[in-house]
Scaffold this motif. Structure first.
Motif, PDB file in Angstrom:
ATOM      1  N   SER A  72       0.847  -1.191   0.000  1.00  0.00           N
ATOM      2  CA  SER A  72       0.000   0.000   0.000  1.00  0.00           C
ATOM      3  C   SER A  72       0.883   1.242   0.000  1.00  0.00           C
ATOM      4  O   SER A  72       2.038   1.196   0.463  1.00  0.00           O
ATOM      5  N   LEU A  73       0.331   2.331  -0.509  1.00  0.00           N
ATOM      6  CA  LEU A  73       1.045   3.599  -0.520  1.00  0.00           C
ATOM      7  C   LEU A  73       0.565   4.448   0.645  1.00  0.00           C
ATOM      8  O   LEU A  73      -0.643   4.625   0.842  1.00  0.00           O
ATOM      9  N   TYR A  74       1.519   4.980   1.408  1.00  0.00           N
ATOM     10  CA  TYR A  74       1.199   5.785   2.582  1.00  0.00           C
ATOM     11  C   TYR A  74       1.849   7.156   2.462  1.00  0.00           C
ATOM     12  O   TYR A  74       3.037   7.277   2.150  1.00  0.00           O
ATOM     13  N   LEU A  75       1.044   8.185   2.722  1.00  0.00           N
ATOM     14  CA  LEU A  75       1.556   9.539   2.840  1.00  0.00           C
ATOM     15  C   LEU A  75       2.203   9.678   4.214  1.00  0.00           C
ATOM     16  O   LEU A  75       1.587   9.340   5.232  1.00  0.00           O
ATOM     17  N   CYS A  76       3.440  10.148   4.238  1.00  0.00           N
ATOM     18  CA  CYS A  76       4.184  10.220   5.493  1.00  0.00           C
ATOM     19  C   CYS A  76       4.644  11.652   5.762  1.00  0.00           C
ATOM     20  O   CYS A  76       5.056  12.366   4.843  1.00  0.00           O
ATOM     21  N   ALA A  77       4.572  12.050   7.014  1.00  0.00           N
ATOM     22  CA  ALA A  77       5.029  13.374   7.450  1.00  0.00           C
ATOM     23  C   ALA A  77       6.129  13.200   8.483  1.00  0.00           C
ATOM     24  O   ALA A  77       5.987  12.398   9.415  1.00  0.00           O
ATOM     25  N   TRP A  78       7.203  13.955   8.325  1.00  0.00           N
ATOM     26  CA  TRP A  78       8.321  13.861   9.263  1.00  0.00           C
ATOM     27  C   TRP A  78       8.922  15.246   9.438  1.00  0.00           C
ATOM     28  O   TRP A  78       9.068  15.984   8.453  1.00  0.00           O
ATOM     29  N   PRO A  79       9.256  15.649  10.661  1.00  0.00           N
ATOM     30  CA  PRO A  79       9.834  16.986  10.860  1.00  0.00           C
ATOM     31  C   PRO A  79      11.048  17.216   9.967  1.00  0.00           C
ATOM     32  O   PRO A  79      11.883  16.322   9.790  1.00  0.00           O
ATOM     33  N   ILE A  80      11.146  18.406   9.393  1.00  0.00           N
ATOM     34  CA  ILE A  80      12.248  18.704   8.489  1.00  0.00           C
ATOM     35  C   ILE A  80      13.579  18.594   9.216  1.00  0.00           C
ATOM     36  O   ILE A  80      13.683  18.832  10.424  1.00  0.00           O
ATOM     37  N   SER A  81      14.618  18.248   8.475  1.00  0.00           N
ATOM     38  CA  SER A  81      15.943  18.054   9.078  1.00  0.00           C
ATOM     39  C   SER A  81      16.485  19.339   9.694  1.00  0.00           C
ATOM     40  O   SER A  81      17.272  19.296  10.644  1.00  0.00           O
ATOM     41  N   GLU A  82      16.033  20.494   9.166  1.00  0.00           N
ATOM     42  CA  GLU A  82      16.538  21.774   9.672  1.00  0.00           C
ATOM     43  C   GLU A  82      16.176  22.038  11.119  1.00  0.00           C
ATOM     44  O   GLU A  82      16.739  22.939  11.750  1.00  0.00           O
ATOM     45  N   ILE A  83      15.245  21.255  11.665  1.00  0.00           N
ATOM     46  CA  ILE A  83      14.877  21.464  13.069  1.00  0.00           C
ATOM     47  C   ILE A  83      16.075  21.230  13.987  1.00  0.00           C
ATOM     48  O   ILE A  83      16.143  21.763  15.101  1.00  0.00           O
ATOM     49  N   SER A  84      17.045  20.458  13.512  1.00  0.00           N
ATOM     50  CA  SER A  84      18.229  20.191  14.330  1.00  0.00           C
ATOM     51  C   SER A  84      19.042  21.454  14.594  1.00  0.00           C
ATOM     52  O   SER A  84      19.845  21.496  15.542  1.00  0.00           O
ATOM     53  N   THR A  85      18.844  22.503  13.793  1.00  0.00           N
ATOM     54  CA  THR A  85      19.555  23.767  14.046  1.00  0.00           C
ATOM     55  C   THR A  85      19.059  24.439  15.325  1.00  0.00           C
ATOM     56  O   THR A  85      19.690  25.383  15.812  1.00  0.00           O
ATOM     57  N   LEU A  86      17.925  23.968  15.856  1.00  0.00           N
ATOM     58  CA  LEU A  86      17.388  24.523  17.105  1.00  0.00           C
ATOM     59  C   LEU A  86      17.823  23.726  18.335  1.00  0.00           C
ATOM     60  O   LEU A  86      17.481  24.088  19.450  1.00  0.00           O
ATOM     61  N   TYR A  87      18.539  22.624  18.124  1.00  0.00           N
ATOM     62  CA  TYR A  87      18.906  21.766  19.251  1.00  0.00           C
ATOM     63  C   TYR A  87      19.854  22.501  20.197  1.00  0.00           C
ATOM     64  O   TYR A  87      20.819  23.126  19.774  1.00  0.00           O
ATOM     65  N   ALA A  88      19.547  22.414  21.485  1.00  0.00           N
ATOM     66  CA  ALA A  88      20.400  23.027  22.501  1.00  0.00           C
ATOM     67  C   ALA A  88      21.078  21.957  23.339  1.00  0.00           C
ATOM     68  O   ALA A  88      22.283  21.751  23.275  1.00  0.00           O
ATOM     69  N   ASN A  89      20.298  21.238  24.106  1.00  0.00           N
ATOM     70  CA  ASN A  89      20.834  20.221  25.000  1.00  0.00           C
ATOM     71  C   ASN A  89      20.329  18.861  24.536  1.00  0.00           C
ATOM     72  O   ASN A  89      19.131  18.617  24.511  1.00  0.00           O
ATOM     73  N   VAL A  90      21.231  17.963  24.152  1.00  0.00           N
ATOM     74  CA  VAL A  90      20.845  16.671  23.591  1.00  0.00           C
ATOM     75  C   VAL A  90      21.320  15.550  24.508  1.00  0.00           C
ATOM     76  O   VAL A  90      22.492  15.503  24.911  1.00  0.00           O
ATOM     77  N   LYS A  91      20.391  14.651  24.838  1.00  0.00           N
ATOM     78  CA  LYS A  91      20.718  13.471  25.646  1.00  0.00           C
ATOM     79  C   LYS A  91      20.318  12.223  24.862  1.00  0.00           C
ATOM     80  O   LYS A  91      19.291  12.208  24.188  1.00  0.00           O
TER      81      LYS A  91
END
Length: 351
Positions: free
Chosen positions: A201-220
């Motif tokens: 089956s074909l599924y429409l998929c949504a995923w946050p854009i990769s550019e959101i990583s430019t907002l990362y501050a503290n990563v665990k």
């Protein structure tokens, strides 16, 4: 200096103001030759006179298969109309189609299956995110499978997409957030849309854009943790918007409870469902892995499920006194990866 023309299409909502009394809802066009500083209404307006009732929300794209432009227009109930034109001014209706459980704000855009340019399909969707996948054949839109649903929940509505943007289709939706002191409503996380083939089956998929990583501050990050009633995972959270990924082995006897700032997400693998408050949706198609991408802010939560083919959203109230994430399970479950990133609110994402 010379510039290209910008063309916009809009609903002239007759009968909704003193100046429009006695007029119908119809579609008009305006254009700009100064990079959008000013717009001129076309002399032939309305370019699409009233078809029925309060028809509205035109969405226009170019379609190679029809050698012209296609407009999808909301009619009434769950019905939409497709119109075509060679010059953007003279339009002819050629197809009426129904999208159950939808009204308003239609979208029409093309995507390639798994980025394979030889397999191009068109997505036709409505404001509530039910969608059809199909092609244009013999001058008609022909669905290739039954209608599917992308979004579950009552917080996200009327998505808009930007297509032909550096080869991507970018989307955002209106989030119906009411319980705030300073504003009503907000825009959702910006996503990239994909079309994937999963189990024939074909599924429409949504995923946050990769550019959101430019907002990362503290990563665990955590890897390969077994979670159970007796061995919960506890993690102190920053008091800010968060981007959280949780993935692990699907166990059809497990019920995973993820608590964030007092918000409870229930991943019920026994019934292949995920719920948050009143919102409930599917958890997985293949049932070999569970994957959750969670964007949580003070008043909202967005959950991108599996490979992005399901999306759950809700209005929440984060209790920042309970500034932790706690994961428990009725039986031992292997969580292979957890990533928690705080999001800076003073930065701008450039797409």
């Amino acid at each position: 200096s010379e510039c290209d023309t910008i063309v916009l299409f809009y609903t002239a909502a007759g009968g909704t103001s003193q100046l429009s009394q006695g007029k119908d809802f119809n579609v008009c066009m305006a254009y700009s030759t100064d990079n959008g500083k000013t717009f001129i209404k076309h002399k032939k307006n309305p370019i699409v006179p009233n078809i029925t009732q309060l028809n509205r929300d035109p969405n226009v794209v170019y379609c190679d298969d029809l050698l012209g432009y296609v407009m999808v227009l909301y009619l009434h109930g769950s019905k939409y109309c497709l119109l075509k034109s060679e010059n953007l001014v003279d339009w002819c209706a050629f197809h009426t189609i129904e999208l159950s459980l939808n009204s308003e704000c239609p979208l029409l855009y093309s995507l390639c299956v798994d980025n394979d340019e030889r397999q191009l399909y068109w997505i036709l969707s409505g404001a509530s995110d039910s969608y059809l996948v199909g092609t244009f054949k013999d001058g008609m839109f022909v669905p290739c499978q039954s209608i599917k649903k992308l979004h579950y929940g009552d917080c996200m509505y009327a998505p808009q997409v930007f297509s032909n943007t550096t080869g991507r289709v970018i989307r955002t939706s209106w989030m119906n957030i009411l319980h705030t002191l300073s504003f009503t409503g907000q825009m959702s996380t910006i996503c990239e849309m994909k079309l994937k083939k999963i189990e024939d089956s074909l599924y429409l998929c949504a995923w946050p854009i990769s550019e959101i990583s430019t907002l990362y501050a503290n990563v665990k990050e955590h890897s390969y943790i077994e979670v159970s009633k007796e061995k919960p995972l506890m993690e102190v959270l920053d008091i800010s918007a968060l981007d959280i990924y949780i993935g692990g082995v699907y166990n059809d006897a497990a019920v995973l409870n993820i608590n964030l700032f007092g918000i409870s997400l229930i991943c019920d693998m026994r019934n292949n469902s995920i719920s948050c408050g009143y919102a409930k949706g599917p958890l997985s198609i293949k049932k070999d892995q569970f994957q959750l991408r969670i964007i949580v802010d003070k008043n909202s939560i967005e959950i991108f499920i599996d490979e992005g083919e399901f999306l759950l959203s809700g209005e929440v109230n984060c209790d920042y006194i309970l500034n932790y994430m706690k994961i428990t399970s009725n039986i031992p479950v292997s969580v292979e990866k957890i990533k928690i990133a705080s999001l800076k609110n003073q930065s701008k994402v450039r797409i």
